[in-house]
Design a protein around this motif. Structure first.
Motif, PDB file in Angstrom:
ATOM      1  N   SER A 223       0.817  -1.210   0.000  1.00  0.00           N
ATOM      2  CA  SER A 223       0.000   0.000   0.000  1.00  0.00           C
ATOM      3  C   SER A 223       0.850   1.259   0.000  1.00  0.00           C
ATOM      4  O   SER A 223       0.492   2.252  -0.629  1.00  0.00           O
ATOM      5  N   ASP A 224       1.984   1.227   0.692  1.00  0.00           N
ATOM      6  CA  ASP A 224       2.808   2.426   0.857  1.00  0.00           C
ATOM      7  C   ASP A 224       4.063   2.417  -0.008  1.00  0.00           C
ATOM      8  O   ASP A 224       4.872   3.339   0.068  1.00  0.00           O
ATOM      9  N   GLY A 225       4.229   1.397  -0.827  1.00  0.00           N
ATOM     10  CA  GLY A 225       5.411   1.285  -1.674  1.00  0.00           C
ATOM     11  C   GLY A 225       6.098  -0.046  -1.454  1.00  0.00           C
ATOM     12  O   GLY A 225       6.220  -0.519  -0.308  1.00  0.00           O
ATOM     13  N   LEU A 226       6.544  -0.675  -2.527  1.00  0.00           N
ATOM     14  CA  LEU A 226       7.145  -2.005  -2.436  1.00  0.00           C
ATOM     15  C   LEU A 226       8.322  -2.029  -1.463  1.00  0.00           C
ATOM     16  O   LEU A 226       8.418  -2.938  -0.625  1.00  0.00           O
ATOM     17  N   ILE A 227       9.214  -1.056  -1.556  1.00  0.00           N
ATOM     18  CA  ILE A 227      10.411  -1.067  -0.705  1.00  0.00           C
ATOM     19  C   ILE A 227      10.040  -0.866   0.763  1.00  0.00           C
ATOM     20  O   ILE A 227      10.512  -1.587   1.644  1.00  0.00           O
ATOM     21  N   LEU A 228       9.189   0.098   1.038  1.00  0.00           N
ATOM     22  CA  LEU A 228       8.817   0.366   2.423  1.00  0.00           C
ATOM     23  C   LEU A 228       8.068  -0.813   3.027  1.00  0.00           C
ATOM     24  O   LEU A 228       8.336  -1.217   4.168  1.00  0.00           O
ATOM     25  N   ASP A 229       7.130  -1.384   2.282  1.00  0.00           N
ATOM     26  CA  ASP A 229       6.373  -2.505   2.825  1.00  0.00           C
ATOM     27  C   ASP A 229       7.249  -3.744   2.977  1.00  0.00           C
ATOM     28  O   ASP A 229       7.097  -4.509   3.936  1.00  0.00           O
ATOM     29  N   ALA A 230       8.183  -3.946   2.043  1.00  0.00           N
ATOM     30  CA  ALA A 230       9.139  -5.044   2.200  1.00  0.00           C
ATOM     31  C   ALA A 230       9.984  -4.851   3.451  1.00  0.00           C
ATOM     32  O   ALA A 230      10.332  -5.817   4.145  1.00  0.00           O
ATOM     33  N   SER A 231      10.302  -3.598   3.763  1.00  0.00           N
ATOM     34  CA  SER A 231      11.120  -3.326   4.949  1.00  0.00           C
ATOM     35  C   SER A 231      10.383  -3.678   6.235  1.00  0.00           C
ATOM     36  O   SER A 231      11.017  -4.023   7.237  1.00  0.00           O
ATOM     37  N   HIS A 232       9.039  -3.612   6.214  1.00  0.00           N
ATOM     38  CA  HIS A 232       8.283  -4.021   7.407  1.00  0.00           C
ATOM     39  C   HIS A 232       8.471  -5.515   7.670  1.00  0.00           C
ATOM     40  O   HIS A 232       8.614  -5.934   8.833  1.00  0.00           O
ATOM     41  N   ILE A 233       8.457  -6.316   6.601  1.00  0.00           N
ATOM     42  CA  ILE A 233       8.725  -7.747   6.773  1.00  0.00           C
ATOM     43  C   ILE A 233      10.157  -7.950   7.264  1.00  0.00           C
ATOM     44  O   ILE A 233      10.414  -8.721   8.196  1.00  0.00           O
ATOM     45  N   ALA A 234      11.114  -7.265   6.627  1.00  0.00           N
ATOM     46  CA  ALA A 234      12.518  -7.412   7.010  1.00  0.00           C
ATOM     47  C   ALA A 234      12.741  -7.043   8.476  1.00  0.00           C
ATOM     48  O   ALA A 234      13.407  -7.774   9.222  1.00  0.00           O
ATOM     49  N   ASN A 235      12.169  -5.921   8.888  1.00  0.00           N
ATOM     50  CA  ASN A 235      12.383  -5.447  10.256  1.00  0.00           C
ATOM     51  C   ASN A 235      11.740  -6.369  11.289  1.00  0.00           C
ATOM     52  O   ASN A 235      12.351  -6.698  12.312  1.00  0.00           O
ATOM     53  N   GLN A 236      10.506  -6.774  11.017  1.00  0.00           N
ATOM     54  CA  GLN A 236       9.809  -7.589  12.006  1.00  0.00           C
ATOM     55  C   GLN A 236      10.299  -9.036  12.015  1.00  0.00           C
ATOM     56  O   GLN A 236      10.168  -9.729  13.023  1.00  0.00           O
ATOM     57  N   SER A 237      10.857  -9.484  10.899  1.00  0.00           N
ATOM     58  CA  SER A 237      11.405 -10.846  10.841  1.00  0.00           C
ATOM     59  C   SER A 237      12.902 -10.891  11.136  1.00  0.00           C
ATOM     60  O   SER A 237      13.490 -11.971  11.198  1.00  0.00           O
TER      61      SER A 237
END
Length: 333
Positions: A223-237
């Motif tokens: 929703s907010d951009g591929l890179i930013l949303d991918a970073s949510h997975i990276a950060n939380q995982s």
């Protein structure tokens, strides 16, 4: 639901509910014709659990002032349903809060369009209105939707379950929403009106999300951009996501725009508004993923991998890290 300001053309509060909102709730048990202060949610099976999410869309932030109002209402519902899809939940119902500017002279017309748009999407997604509120404001038109979904216990997809060695996948195509906004604003040619349509009316991947609850590890909607949303997975995982820039699925219209405006490549990575599902899965799940895509008629593309480390890297065709990103995506604050 509360009435709006008498400065506009609106009728009595209860007439507003009866005319515009009660028809949206008529088939939903526990809503009592919207004549009570609250609704009663049904009892669900012991092996199931509720999933709840809320999204707000605001004029000049999430939609343009001249966008058709029935499409605005449908977008508000769809972006909320996309959150449920990202967790593998099947939608049950939703509440709507709408704030209209007190100086509007055509509020009844707008509410009629809202009701009509939601009627269309309720039929498409098999859900119903179960409550809400209406208020007046000196500020911009705003719609807020709270959606309720159901998933099996311990099957909800989370952002925190990615692990090194997994593949990274995405549904559909990316960049359509971001470049569609440029078309809607007149920055890009109207010949790409299909992209403006994708911006105004995203497609929540509900059926795919439900299938992925049995296949995928981590997931999020873009929703907010591929890179930013991918970073949510990276950060939380607590891992690193590596995206192959050459593998990104883009539509024919986006491909043509990038061919003429190479500087817009960054926008497809950071612009958002695609509402596609980005997810990770074990390599041995590839056949199940492809089968789900085939049966649901949804393209699904492997675009990278999960590694040890942190953050998100985008590689070019030669496997070299790109350093062109200024902002990873959209943030409100």
């Amino acid at each position: 639901m509360n009435t709006l300001s008498k400065k506009n053309d609106l009728i009595d509060e209860f007439d507003i509910i009866a005319k515009f909102f009660t028809p949206l709730a008529k088939d939903a048990p526990g809503t009592f014709g919207l004549l009570e202060d609250a609704a009663i949610l049904p009892t669900i099976d012991s092996h199931q659990e509720w999933v709840v999410t809320v999204e707000s869309i605001v004029c000049n932030v999430h939609f343009l002032p001249n966008d058709p109002f029935e499409l605005i209402a449908r977008k508000a519902l769809r972006v909320t349903l996309s959150d449920l899809a990202a967790m593998g939940a099947k939608p049950y119902g939703y509440t709507l809060t709408i704030a209209l500017n007190r100086d509007l002279s055509d509020s009844c017309y707008l509410l009629e369009k809202v009701s009509h748009g939601l009627t269309i999407d309720q039929a498409e997604f098999g859900i119903h209105l179960i409550g809400g509120d209406s208020v007046s404001t000196d500020g911009p038109i705003t719609l807020a939707i709270t959606a309720f979904g159901i998933t099996n216990k311990a099957k909800a997809l989370r952002r925190s379950a990615a692990m090194p060695g997994q593949d990274l996948w995405i549904s559909g195509t990316i960049g359509d929403g971001a470049l569609g906004l440029q078309v809607a604003k007149g920055i890009l040619s109207k010949q790409y009106s299909d992209l403006a349509g994708r911006y105004r009316l995203p497609q929540p991947r509900i059926s795919l999300g439900c299938r992925l609850s049995e296949i995928a590890a981590a997931a999020i909607d873009v929703s907010d951009g591929l890179i930013l949303d991918a970073s949510h997975i990276a950060n939380q995982s607590k891992c690193r996501l590596v995206i192959d820039g050459g593998a990104l699925p883009i539509s024919e219209s986006v491909s043509r725009i990038i061919a003429d405006h190479s500087e817009m490549f960054e926008l497809i990575l950071t612009g958002g508004d695609d509402y596609e599902l980005l997810f990770t899965a074990e390599p041995e799940a590839i056949q199940k993923i492809k089968q789900a895509g085939y049966e649901l008629d949804i393209p699904i593309t492997r675009i990278g991998r999960v590694d040890s480390g942190e953050g998100v890297d985008v590689l070019d065709h030669n496997g070299i890290k790109l350093n062109l990103l200024i902002e990873p995506g959209w943030t409100h604050f």
